[in-house]
Design a protein around this motif. Sequence first.
Motif, short mmCIF file in Angstrom:
data_model
loop_
_atom_site.label_atom_id
_atom_site.label_comp_id
_atom_site.label_asym_id
_atom_site.label_seq_id
_atom_site.Cartn_x
_atom_site.Cartn_y
_atom_site.Cartn_z
N THR A 222 34.19 38.44 44.46
CA THR A 222 33.22 38.20 43.40
C THR A 222 31.83 38.03 43.98
O THR A 222 31.65 37.81 45.18
CB THR A 222 33.58 36.93 42.60
OG1 THR A 222 33.27 35.77 43.39
CG2 THR A 222 35.05 36.91 42.22
N LEU A 967 34.73 35.69 35.89
CA LEU A 967 34.40 35.73 37.32
C LEU A 967 32.95 36.09 37.57
O LEU A 967 32.36 35.71 38.58
CB LEU A 967 35.30 36.73 38.04
CG LEU A 967 36.79 36.40 38.11
CD1 LEU A 967 37.53 37.47 38.89
CD2 LEU A 967 37.02 35.03 38.73
N ASP A 970 31.53 41.44 40.21
CA ASP A 970 32.70 41.56 41.07
C ASP A 970 32.65 42.89 41.82
O ASP A 970 32.38 43.94 41.23
CB ASP A 970 33.97 41.47 40.23
CG ASP A 970 35.21 41.32 41.07
OD1 ASP A 970 35.35 40.28 41.73
OD2 ASP A 970 36.03 42.25 41.09
#
Length: 979
Positions: A222, A967, A970
């Motif tokens: 990430t 997240l 990424d």
Amino acid sequence: MTATRASVPRCRQPARSSGLVTHPSGSRKQQGTHNVKAILKKAALRSATCLTAAAVLASTNAYAQDGTNSPDEADAGEAIVVTGSRIVRRNLDSAAPVAVVDSEEFALSGAVNVESVINNLPQVIPGTTSFSNNPGGGVATLNLRGLGEERTMVLVNGRRWMFYDANQVVDLNTIPSFLIESVDVVTGGASAVYGSDALAGVVNFRLKNVQGVEAGGQYGLTGEGDGQRLEAYVAMGSEFADGRGHATVFAEYYKRKSVFASARKFSENVNWDDYEGGIIPGGSSTTPDGRFTSVLGSDDCPTGNVFCSPGGYYETPGSARPRVGTDLYNYGPVNYLMVPQERYLMGGYADYEFADGHSAYTEVTFVNNRVANELAATPVTGTYNINIANVSPFISAADVAAMNQLDTDADGIVRMAVQRRVTETGARNSLDERNAFRALIGVKGEITSNLNYDAYYMYSRTRNSNIQAGNISRSAFQAGLDGSADAINIFGPNTLTPDMVDQISILAQNGDSSSLQVASGVISGSLFNTGMSSEDIGFAIGAEYRKVSSEFIPDTALASGDVIGFNAGEPTAGSYNVKEVFAELRLPLVNNTPGIYRLEATAAARYSDYSLGAVGGVWAYAGGLEYAPIPDVTFRGQYQRAVRAPNVQELFGGASVGFPGATDPCDGGVTDPEDRTATLEALCLATGVPAGSLWSEDIQLNTQIQGTFGGNSALNEETSDSWTAGAVFRPTFLPGFSATVDWYNIKVKDAIGTFGGGLNNALDLCYNVFQDVSSPYCQVFVGARNANGQFDGEVLPSFLNANTGGLEVEGVDFEVTYVQAVGTGLFSEDARVSFNLLGNYTISNIYTPVADNPEVTYDCAGKFGILACGNPTPEWKWTSRLTWMDGPVTTSLRWRHLGSVRDDDPSTEYAVEKLKAYDLFDLTLGFDVTETFGLTMGINNLFDKQPPTMGDNQEQTNTYPGVYDVLGRDFFISGRVAF
């Protein structure tokens, strides 16, 4: 339906065969006595550089750029089996709409786990994912049309795959994504063709044959530098016995590191609604400090006693003060945002032509999957007997006096509602290790020049071992308070010594096992020609036997309910079998006549005899029609009646404890003053809220309310009626362009679910809808409140499975694909551009929780929330991809769109009532470095779009993590080599 891909100059595409071709099991058929080994061998030879070749979501209508836009012309001479039917055909259309995801989408999106691609399809509402921590279980499931994972059938190579638990749901983690050639998504029920479970539709994963050696790996990270993912795989395939056989073997290792909620700004604190239009930091009222509340009602509790409601709070060890609303524990940061995973996957499949026109085939797969879930330290709640003399060394003299004042019978024992977060034990961690095994053996071939047979036996078994750390023994905790064991000090933060922690801690474990056996045989082929069409009538007829067995084996502590921390549950065991016969018919009525380019009808039926007495014998059937007035346009429609028998968990599941999110309408912080009617007040009193506590903001202790849930052996089957109608456009004047639009309507009757639609929905039915204490939806709550009117976990409301009212979804799927040669590019003289848009408009998504009152419904189209709808179901959802293919370089941009949604609870004004439209963009670059080595790199969530956040009406981590990206930006890089 399935279509040839747009050709890409740098990829060696498989040669067309004039024989009958199916996807692996690897089995090859011959037409007549013609030997097609050499042609099939060429078809298997394809460069590994196709990993980055065609960057298109394979359309049901995307055809090669050769000037051909007709499916009949594009596939002349090749007979195939299309998902949704067992009859081979020579065109790619069918009456049922099908969406197809090609292997390149997995490569271009950096997807290692199947769920990453499938959950982005407009037809899918995410089920359990890698971001599901509470509840979790370490699996990835598929929820087609939002009708539930248990109503979506998952096939691999056209046959049932193994499931992971007693709910008979497939874990997508067990499917090797690096071997996927395509994924077919069939809308509507398909029980007539494939049997029970296919009410929402069928998703078929087709695996490819490998020729030579393919090896590769991928690494992801990430933008925050966490959430590392590593995959490595190898697959080897070869012909043997002078080309009469082919075998593919494979192995994969995958590891994903965890991400904690504390690692992201939006989830580092627990959000709460303040009911004045904003969001405030919240948490659990069960804190490490400890809260002790007398069970005496507000009218009986002595005035001024520190332990009277709202209770005594030990911010300072040993010295209580009255608890206030801001005495909360922020449990959010120590929960997983993304759960860790480690997977070993290996297997193989092979076929061997043991006689001319007759082949044996086999498939074997083994998966070892380890996934953990981690929650905040155990919250101990409930009513306990406290021996005043036993605990007096730990508390002040004033507190001892206050306890003695509550000892109305002067026996030295005082009864109190206790809330204490046992942080001294550390976090709760649940480790699942699943070993899944599947083996299949079959034989297929020719009976005559126009008849074929296919028979196989499949056995699969999944065994799971679950080890739980951080649990507390309820009996040991009680013994440490009532004097029957060494005293424990829970009166303040960090007051438990290591010996005390060992005294009350318990390591719990359980195991479960599920197996599936299938024996199936089918004869298919052509009958005769009516003279009105150039094609013969096709048919398939067969029989199938299935046996399903599952069991859940908790240890003594879990089965007895002595465990606090993770959910206790009773043993589950059960099995049933079903015997079936089925038939299909394909009727090419007319073609190549004025006004009728092609007219075709289909029909299918299946009779199933279940060993379950409440189900018995049931029918499923289907009928469809296709009409193409000209080659450019095809109209199609279908009706299907499908059935689903209850699964083992729904039938035989033992009582287990759950903690669903819920809102108590009798809590003063939940229900606005203007909504506190006399009827509602009377109902709160009648179900156990004392008059002195009515509309107290301490009625609801936490955002979750504990309950027990279990199976019901008297369940009947579900039935569904599915209608689809649509059109396919492939204009001959615009080569490379195709479009489809399909309307669908699926109604599920007698839907199996938790009584009342679950605890929170039952609260709504009781207090806001029926408002009658004698209603069964109110009776489950009578006696479940303590003396202060709280659901404190001592007596739990109980909910068994039931045949509820039903489900209905209606909407429109649409797809547009265009591939165009643009001439000379930077790296080649044959550059191309492609565009694909796959979308859905949801008209309605209706849930009826009450079987005897169809007027009580919830329409979840464009809604989300904890009342009934759960995950957001936007009215508009689409995924599109624009790709530039220039010799050895592919550049691709993907756009994922979710429409706006509103909260589903009209009786509650939340701080966040609407979630705005959500858009993500992903960029991928692919390179053919050499003839045998390809490299792909990409950025998902290119602009670091954050998920929408909310307060009380969230799923977990202040959002809906299976739907929205949690997240952030990424990165991934992958390589693949073939030789």
